[in-house]
Design a protein around this motif. Structure first.
Motif, PDB file in Angstrom:
ATOM      1  N   PHE A 498      -9.702   6.401  62.524  1.00  0.00           N
ATOM      2  CA  PHE A 498     -10.393   5.126  62.574  1.00  0.00           C
ATOM      3  C   PHE A 498      -9.762   4.147  61.692  1.00  0.00           C
ATOM      4  O   PHE A 498      -8.676   4.458  61.177  1.00  0.00           O
ATOM      5  CB  PHE A 498     -11.740   5.709  61.662  1.00  0.00           C
ATOM      6  N   MET A 499     -10.356   2.828  61.705  1.00  0.00           N
ATOM      7  CA  MET A 499      -9.687   1.784  60.977  1.00  0.00           C
ATOM      8  C   MET A 499      -9.897   1.712  59.429  1.00  0.00           C
ATOM      9  O   MET A 499     -11.389   1.932  59.156  1.00  0.00           O
ATOM     10  CB  MET A 499     -10.243   0.265  61.691  1.00  0.00           C
ATOM     11  N   TYR A 500      -9.100   1.373  58.705  1.00  0.00           N
ATOM     12  CA  TYR A 500      -9.317   1.447  57.199  1.00  0.00           C
ATOM     13  C   TYR A 500      -9.944   0.393  56.889  1.00  0.00           C
ATOM     14  O   TYR A 500      -9.431  -0.161  55.788  1.00  0.00           O
ATOM     15  CB  TYR A 500      -8.205   1.946  56.550  1.00  0.00           C
ATOM     16  N   LYS A 501     -10.986  -0.115  57.372  1.00  0.00           N
ATOM     17  CA  LYS A 501     -11.656  -1.339  56.832  1.00  0.00           C
ATOM     18  C   LYS A 501     -13.109  -1.033  56.756  1.00  0.00           C
ATOM     19  O   LYS A 501     -13.517  -0.334  57.295  1.00  0.00           O
ATOM     20  CB  LYS A 501     -11.390  -2.461  57.911  1.00  0.00           C
TER      21      LYS A 501
ATOM     22  N   GLY B 196       0.093  -0.186  54.761  1.00  0.00           N
ATOM     23  CA  GLY B 196      -0.377  -1.341  55.474  1.00  0.00           C
ATOM     24  C   GLY B 196      -1.497  -1.921  54.607  1.00  0.00           C
ATOM     25  O   GLY B 196      -2.058  -1.423  53.477  1.00  0.00           O
ATOM     26  N   GLN B 197      -2.144  -3.189  54.916  1.00  0.00           N
ATOM     27  CA  GLN B 197      -2.967  -3.686  54.108  1.00  0.00           C
ATOM     28  C   GLN B 197      -4.426  -3.281  54.626  1.00  0.00           C
ATOM     29  O   GLN B 197      -4.867  -3.832  55.402  1.00  0.00           O
ATOM     30  CB  GLN B 197      -2.872  -5.134  54.369  1.00  0.00           C
ATOM     31  N   PHE B 198      -5.132  -2.666  53.691  1.00  0.00           N
ATOM     32  CA  PHE B 198      -6.519  -1.942  54.030  1.00  0.00           C
ATOM     33  C   PHE B 198      -7.511  -2.360  53.011  1.00  0.00           C
ATOM     34  O   PHE B 198      -7.104  -2.813  51.888  1.00  0.00           O
ATOM     35  CB  PHE B 198      -6.414  -0.659  54.685  1.00  0.00           C
ATOM     36  N   ASP B 199      -8.707  -1.732  53.178  1.00  0.00           N
ATOM     37  CA  ASP B 199      -9.668  -1.929  52.336  1.00  0.00           C
ATOM     38  C   ASP B 199      -9.733  -0.719  51.273  1.00  0.00           C
ATOM     39  O   ASP B 199      -8.970   0.289  51.589  1.00  0.00           O
ATOM     40  CB  ASP B 199     -11.264  -1.895  53.061  1.00  0.00           C
ATOM     41  N   PRO B 200     -10.047  -0.951  50.017  1.00  0.00           N
ATOM     42  CA  PRO B 200      -9.671  -0.017  48.832  1.00  0.00           C
ATOM     43  C   PRO B 200      -9.957   1.415  49.201  1.00  0.00           C
ATOM     44  O   PRO B 200     -11.085   1.546  49.668  1.00  0.00           O
ATOM     45  CB  PRO B 200     -10.187  -0.669  47.772  1.00  0.00           C
ATOM     46  N   MET B 201      -9.137   2.156  48.801  1.00  0.00           N
ATOM     47  CA  MET B 201      -9.379   3.556  48.770  1.00  0.00           C
ATOM     48  C   MET B 201      -9.829   4.324  49.956  1.00  0.00           C
ATOM     49  O   MET B 201      -9.825   5.489  49.953  1.00  0.00           O
ATOM     50  CB  MET B 201     -10.425   4.010  47.749  1.00  0.00           C
ATOM     51  N   ARG B 413      -0.279   6.165  45.153  1.00  0.00           N
ATOM     52  CA  ARG B 413      -0.323   4.802  45.669  1.00  0.00           C
ATOM     53  C   ARG B 413       0.812   3.966  45.027  1.00  0.00           C
ATOM     54  O   ARG B 413       1.402   4.085  43.978  1.00  0.00           O
ATOM     55  CB  ARG B 413      -1.314   4.126  45.548  1.00  0.00           C
ATOM     56  N   TYR B 414       1.742   3.315  46.012  1.00  0.00           N
ATOM     57  CA  TYR B 414       2.839   2.466  45.390  1.00  0.00           C
ATOM     58  C   TYR B 414       2.823   1.096  46.200  1.00  0.00           C
ATOM     59  O   TYR B 414       3.597   1.230  47.307  1.00  0.00           O
ATOM     60  CB  TYR B 414       4.378   3.469  45.647  1.00  0.00           C
ATOM     61  N   ASP B 415       2.421   0.299  45.780  1.00  0.00           N
ATOM     62  CA  ASP B 415       2.200  -0.853  46.531  1.00  0.00           C
ATOM     63  C   ASP B 415       3.324  -2.173  46.300  1.00  0.00           C
ATOM     64  O   ASP B 415       3.581  -2.995  47.243  1.00  0.00           O
ATOM     65  CB  ASP B 415       0.952  -1.739  45.855  1.00  0.00           C
ATOM     66  N   GLU B 416       4.265  -1.609  45.547  1.00  0.00           N
ATOM     67  CA  GLU B 416       5.443  -2.801  45.238  1.00  0.00           C
ATOM     68  C   GLU B 416       6.813  -2.352  45.901  1.00  0.00           C
ATOM     69  O   GLU B 416       7.800  -3.235  45.914  1.00  0.00           O
ATOM     70  CB  GLU B 416       5.297  -3.095  43.977  1.00  0.00           C
ATOM     71  N   LYS B 433       5.917 -10.328  48.284  1.00  0.00           N
ATOM     72  CA  LYS B 433       4.700  -9.627  48.882  1.00  0.00           C
ATOM     73  C   LYS B 433       5.115  -8.557  49.913  1.00  0.00           C
ATOM     74  O   LYS B 433       5.864  -8.959  51.130  1.00  0.00           O
ATOM     75  CB  LYS B 433       3.788 -10.446  49.512  1.00  0.00           C
ATOM     76  N   GLY B 434       4.995  -7.333  49.879  1.00  0.00           N
ATOM     77  CA  GLY B 434       5.480  -6.275  50.605  1.00  0.00           C
ATOM     78  C   GLY B 434       4.458  -5.671  51.247  1.00  0.00           C
ATOM     79  O   GLY B 434       3.205  -6.055  51.609  1.00  0.00           O
ATOM     80  N   ILE B 435       4.474  -4.273  51.857  1.00  0.00           N
ATOM     81  CA  ILE B 435       3.384  -3.440  52.491  1.00  0.00           C
ATOM     82  C   ILE B 435       3.038  -2.354  51.369  1.00  0.00           C
ATOM     83  O   ILE B 435       3.654  -1.555  50.910  1.00  0.00           O
ATOM     84  CB  ILE B 435       4.088  -2.933  53.553  1.00  0.00           C
ATOM     85  N   PRO B 436       1.592  -2.481  51.083  1.00  0.00           N
ATOM     86  CA  PRO B 436       1.102  -1.375  50.197  1.00  0.00           C
ATOM     87  C   PRO B 436       1.265  -0.095  50.972  1.00  0.00           C
ATOM     88  O   PRO B 436       0.962   0.095  51.933  1.00  0.00           O
ATOM     89  CB  PRO B 436      -0.255  -1.927  50.021  1.00  0.00           C
ATOM     90  N   CYS B 437       1.656   0.924  50.136  1.00  0.00           N
ATOM     91  CA  CYS B 437       1.496   2.357  50.800  1.00  0.00           C
ATOM     92  C   CYS B 437       1.025   3.138  50.030  1.00  0.00           C
ATOM     93  O   CYS B 437       0.758   3.065  48.470  1.00  0.00           O
ATOM     94  CB  CYS B 437       3.092   2.585  50.832  1.00  0.00           C
ATOM     95  N   VAL B 438       0.443   4.134  50.162  1.00  0.00           N
ATOM     96  CA  VAL B 438       0.129   5.437  49.676  1.00  0.00           C
ATOM     97  C   VAL B 438       0.323   6.913  50.347  1.00  0.00           C
ATOM     98  O   VAL B 438       0.567   6.890  51.668  1.00  0.00           O
ATOM     99  CB  VAL B 438      -1.595   5.259  49.623  1.00  0.00           C
ATOM    100  N   GLY B 439       0.890   7.951  49.667  1.00  0.00           N
ATOM    101  CA  GLY B 439       1.458   9.039  50.485  1.00  0.00           C
ATOM    102  C   GLY B 439       1.403  10.256  49.702  1.00  0.00           C
ATOM    103  O   GLY B 439       0.850  10.130  48.655  1.00  0.00           O
TER     104      GLY B 439
END
Lengths: 565, 565
Positions: A498-501, B196-201, B413-416, B433-439
């Motif tokens: 699903f889309m994370y928005k 990717g740039q998504f909505d929080p959490m 999460r590592y956004d930088e 400005k890079g790509i935010p990541c969580v893993g």
């Protein structure tokens, strides 16, 4: 970073971008644009190289304005998701064949003690990657999987007096790269070997059968297996009068007959290697012979029949063909007296598979003239081979369109390699009785190149993921509701995204579905949701208007989807 | 080879042998014998070391009587077929979970340009393996999969502005090995990241859900996920009055609270790191807090509520728990204010899974005191850590029974990180400005140790191959007949083996069948063969007399077997 390095880095990035587009089968317009960009950058490089007086002229300026080169090391590359799907398809196909024959797998470290690798690869030893001495043992990256396997058997022979093992893993060679043809410094090998003391030619027949099944399963097209026997070759050299100390060098000259005419090979034998002309001529009579197993009967009418080594080889070969016939692969074989194989350690039957797709352009698919070399590794360099020491940041100038990917699989019997290790470890320094082995290596990077070209021809794009269902909402975002549906499907083992928005746009959701070729869209709408319903649309395209889809009860959704997938 | 080296080589072989026996669940008598042998060798070593005045005293004699050491480099090992089955089970379980969530995979080279790795691992950078400078680029073996992934994104951000990728591959660290606990110099990492740039959490909640599904699917037993947020931690340090330049070092002191009592951690903060005692005490009040999401409401009643960073972190955390509840994993979480995680690059939520089986002996399974560390890599060394530079041929003296395998999965999460690469490549030297990541990274070597121990406990032996059918003959050899039956079964896709002997003994064939746990034996006899029949015996044991099996027509054999398998 100097201007030159900047341009080189840009070229590397442009190359990567182009490769990605190609892998994704992007629009022709995008490809043309990317190629144009690359051409311009290369022109810049030529101009700048001239102006700067060579790549290292301004090294002094470096420290002040250093830019990090965002690239992978020379001869290595990243693999995109779409490329990885194809690679995994190849690996799983091979693994299935290997397991069908009772193969098990082992793993060995990516680096070995340097002395384990020393003296195993002749003059190619210079291509071995060494680890820096950081205090401790002296190690090198593995060059192939055969020597580590022999080392493993020498260490564990009492636990594994016999074993059928396959090993799919990366190996490393500091060779001149030709990337689009699959000739790289880091590449996969894919080996299947049978070790153990058995009756003659039985495991050999199974290995050749595995080779044929693997190539058939990979669907790379028609192929032929050139086959010969080291003992027959030795017999030929003996009967023709080659001095013992010249056997190996004359053998490697003979091996070039698939790429050079006889006249050139003869010249190498006589002028370069000092063989008497009449000896070379006698060899010529033998090594031009090709055909089916009936060739052995003909050979028995020549002076070869009186040579002990040749006779043993011919007996082996006839027995082998009896077994190959039972396995239904004898018609794939082409006995070829010019096949010699480069590696020193072979002691019995040797073979090499060639296919139409593996020959360089302009070469005939006839096995007698198809591209050859060591398929377990890297396609051969173009002629004349450019072997200058690589410089950092320097671009390749090899015209890759002129290289065939070479033979597609090869192998043979090597009965003494394990014993060599046992001997070296005992300190006696001589060969000990080891474990006889026979094996085959499939040139997976070449297979990859062939299958990728085939997919492009058929305009197929590999999916980079296997997602079955995309859960989306129209109108209001319904994030938590979407999450709850996704969770239901995950629990049912359905691959779902699903889309994370919080409030994604309908178009963005449909586009994702389309780009990733996701077969089912599950659509949430506020009114239907209140009634416990969702809509399911199969194979959603960009056209949002097309069809309303089918209304399905939320509680029955997973079952409904599983029935249809 | 000196005497010492000979003994060391023997010890290495004896260790290997013992490990193999253990992996195969060999008889207790065999194990005892192997252990006794090892003990004797170690005594010899001690005696010889004293006599020779150290391992290198007689290096001069080496050349004359050199013996090759048959071993893998220190901290690396071979993996036996049975071990590989278990490893493949782990990998395929993880891959299934990752694909269920729409994951795709990429591959990157095993070595990177050295400057890509430089400055990413703090003082652990000394553990990086360097390649020797052989003319060309300066490279090092990868230390983890996260930095190469960030480099890949920085290079290909326009093609992959967002990606869910998993990567299962080997990484390299010149650490002090503790092999039986899965702490090695070459080991696998198993990463899943959403960029990717998504909505929080939203992606954060999915990654944590993937972590929980993976650990559940692997059946390693009960587990808890300790969770915290870098912004809450930063807020705590700010509110308590930690000077900005001390934040990182105080943070790493806090991270030790899972292994040390508060008094020791406080001592480190004040005496070693010069923090004022009242500041340390204030920190102590916060970091001892643990619990569910209700803890956030309590924190909002403290001075933390007025700190902007802490407030942002607390908002994130409450939103995250809303989503985790939808995904059904909120009850697995334990908010833990002392969790800090070692790596510098985390910027948001951080987490670490611990399970009963991953704690060292004597530790409680309570997550507050369970063994910790970086699970993506190596269990922590025993205390006091023995960090002496390894010497060639030297045996380890670590008591491995005193080490827990540590936490079993972790991430954050590592956004930088991606932006750092983009900045370094542009030459500006600052973050772009890079790509935010969580893993998340699953500690597969630890999982392997736990599952292996579990299998031993349950007295299960892993099959090293998947063969379904063994084709054998009683009385006369019937080699070609056996081959023809085998060929029929291969063509039907049935995994089949036979003995590579012209006239194999019945006992040898039955024993193989038994040893490899092959479910069906197909038996050829001369009389039945003439009638077009074979006998099939399921689950053949050593007892040849037990049952005659069922007679089946040869033409129907494949179908008969497929129906029953």
């Amino acid at each position: 970073m100097s201007d030159l390095e900047t341009i080189n880095a840009s070229i590397a990035q442009a190359n990567e971008h182009l490769r990605t587009l190609q892998a994704q089968k992007a629009d022709a317009a995008l490809l043309t644009e990317a190629k144009k960009k690359l051409g311009e950058l290369k022109k810049h490089l030529a101009a700048a190289s001239g102006a700067a007086g060579g790549p290292r002229a301004d090294a002094g300026k470096k420290a002040a304005t250093h830019r990090m080169a965002l690239k992978t090391p020379k001869g290595t590359r990243d693999w995109s998701p779409a490329e990885m799907s194809l690679r995994e398809h190849i690996f799983s196909t091979l693994t299935r064949v290997f397991k069908q024959h009772g193969g098990c797998t082992i793993d060995t470290p990516v680096f070995e003690l340097r002395e384990i690798l020393a003296g195993k690869y002749g003059e190619d030893s210079k291509l071995i990657y060494d680890l820096q001495d950081q205090g401790g043992e002296i190690c090198s990256l593995r060059y192939d999987l055969t020597v580590p396997f022999a080392r493993f058997l020498a260490m564990n022979g009492s636990t594994y007096p016999s074993i059928k093992r396959y090993h799919i893993a990366k190996v490393y060679r500091r060779d001149q790269p030709a990337m689009t043809k699959g000739r790289m410094r880091e590449f996969y090998q894919c080996d299947f070997d049978i070790a153990g003391q058995f009756d003659p030619m039985v495991p050999d027949a199974e290995v050749i059968s595995v080779l044929c099944e693997a190539l058939t399963a990979l669907e790379i097209g028609e192929f032929t297996v050139k086959i010969n026997h080291r003992k027959i070759l030795d017999g030929i050299f003996e009967v023709c009068g080659v001095p013992t100390d010249k056997v190996r060098s004359i053998s490697s000259a003979v091996d070039k007959l698939d790429k050079l005419p006889w006249a050139d090979v003869k010249k190498e034998m006589t002028e370069e290697k000092g063989l008497a002309e009449e000896v070379a001529d006698r060899i010529g009579e033998y090594v031009k012979l090709k055909g089916g197993v009936e060739l052995i009967a003909k050979l028995r009418e020549t002076p070869l029949s009186k040579n002990a080594s040749a006779k043993a080889g011919m007996d082996d070969m006839e027995l082998l063909f009896t077994y190959l016939k039972v396995f239904g692969v004898d018609q794939k074989m082409s006995l070829d007296m010019s096949l010699a194989r480069g590696l020193d350690y072979y002691t019995g039957v040797i073979y090499e598979a060639v296919c139409e797709a593996s020959a360089p352009p302009g070469f005939s698919p006839n096995p007698a003239v198809a591209g050859s070399g060591d398929p377990a590794s890297n396609p051969p360099p173009p002629k004349p081979a450019k072997k200058a020491a690589p410089k950092p940041g320097e671009e390749e100038e090899i015209d890759e369109s002129q290289i065939g990917v070479g033979s597609i699989a090869a192998g043979g019997r090597y009965d003494e390699l394990v014993g060599m290790f046992a001997g070296a470890a005992s300190g006696a320094g001589k060969k000990e009785k080891g474990i006889p082995c026979v094996g085959v290596s499939v040139g997976v990077e070449r297979v990859f190149s062939i299958l990728l070209a085939k997919m492009k021809e058929q305009e197929k794009a590999a999916r980079s993921k296997e997602t079955d269902v995309y859960v989306m909402s129209l109108g209001d975002g319904m994030l938590v509701e979407r999450m709850s549906v996704v969770k239901k499907l995950w629990d049912a083992g359905i691959k779902t995204e699903f889309m994370y928005k919080a409030k994604p746009k309908p178009r963005a959701q449909f586009e994702y579905c389309d780009k990733e070729q996701i077969p089912y869209a599950v659509i949430l709408g506020p009114d239907e949701w209140k009634e416990g319903l969702v809509r399911v649309k199969p194979q959603v395209g960009k056209d949002e208007a097309a069809g309303e889809g089918e209304k399905v009860e939320l509680d029955k959704l997973a079952a409904w989807l599983k029935e249809r997938m």
